[in-house]
Scaffold this motif. Sequence first.
Motif, PDB file in Angstrom:
ATOM      1  N   GLU A 110       0.825  -1.207   0.000  1.00  0.00           N
ATOM      2  CA  GLU A 110       0.000   0.000   0.000  1.00  0.00           C
ATOM      3  C   GLU A 110       0.866   1.266   0.000  1.00  0.00           C
ATOM      4  O   GLU A 110       0.561   2.244  -0.689  1.00  0.00           O
ATOM      5  N   LEU A 111       1.962   1.243   0.744  1.00  0.00           N
ATOM      6  CA  LEU A 111       2.828   2.421   0.823  1.00  0.00           C
ATOM      7  C   LEU A 111       3.472   2.766  -0.513  1.00  0.00           C
ATOM      8  O   LEU A 111       3.741   3.933  -0.787  1.00  0.00           O
ATOM      9  N   VAL A 112       3.735   1.766  -1.326  1.00  0.00           N
ATOM     10  CA  VAL A 112       4.428   2.016  -2.603  1.00  0.00           C
ATOM     11  C   VAL A 112       3.512   1.799  -3.814  1.00  0.00           C
ATOM     12  O   VAL A 112       3.988   1.671  -4.935  1.00  0.00           O
ATOM     13  N   ARG A 113       2.219   1.810  -3.586  1.00  0.00           N
ATOM     14  CA  ARG A 113       1.267   1.503  -4.666  1.00  0.00           C
ATOM     15  C   ARG A 113       1.378   2.439  -5.868  1.00  0.00           C
ATOM     16  O   ARG A 113       1.045   2.057  -6.980  1.00  0.00           O
ATOM     17  N   ASP A 114       1.837   3.660  -5.662  1.00  0.00           N
ATOM     18  CA  ASP A 114       1.937   4.621  -6.763  1.00  0.00           C
ATOM     19  C   ASP A 114       3.259   4.532  -7.526  1.00  0.00           C
ATOM     20  O   ASP A 114       3.474   5.295  -8.471  1.00  0.00           O
ATOM     21  N   LEU A 115       4.141   3.613  -7.116  1.00  0.00           N
ATOM     22  CA  LEU A 115       5.413   3.436  -7.814  1.00  0.00           C
ATOM     23  C   LEU A 115       5.322   2.244  -8.761  1.00  0.00           C
ATOM     24  O   LEU A 115       4.767   1.207  -8.396  1.00  0.00           O
ATOM     25  N   ASP A 116       5.884   2.406  -9.960  1.00  0.00           N
ATOM     26  CA  ASP A 116       5.938   1.244 -10.847  1.00  0.00           C
ATOM     27  C   ASP A 116       7.141   0.381 -10.443  1.00  0.00           C
ATOM     28  O   ASP A 116       7.921   0.759  -9.554  1.00  0.00           O
TER      29      ASP A 116
END
Length: 135
Positions: A110-116
């Motif tokens: 969840e913390l890195v969900r916006d990173l590819d």
Amino acid sequence: MRLGLLLRQSHRRAAQALDAALAPLGLAGRHFGVLLIIDRDGTSTQRDLLAQTGGDKAGMARTVAELEDLALLARDVDAVDRRLVHLRLTELGETRFREARKLAAAVGDELVRDLDDAELAHLIALLQRLHGETR
């Protein structure tokens, strides 16, 4: 320094999310860190845990005692040096750690969900370099 503040804020956000996720198990992030190290190494001592986590003696003693009270850790006196106590996960500790690891993985996702994938790999590589890891 902006970098230091961003790292601190990121750590705080992650720690709060982990604490919230682990609360139903009666655990906090500090407990998870100890369980993680002991699961990885098989056994540990409070001295080794302190060296690996950078915690303080009183805090580590409290964390270990809480895990022992929850029946997640057991203490084994060293057969050669009776002053040395090895900490290991109990059967319940192994089960609870597996549950906690799943919750922690979901928090991390969840913390890195916006990173590819490439951005995440790059972030990990940069943090490893800052930490002094060569890989």
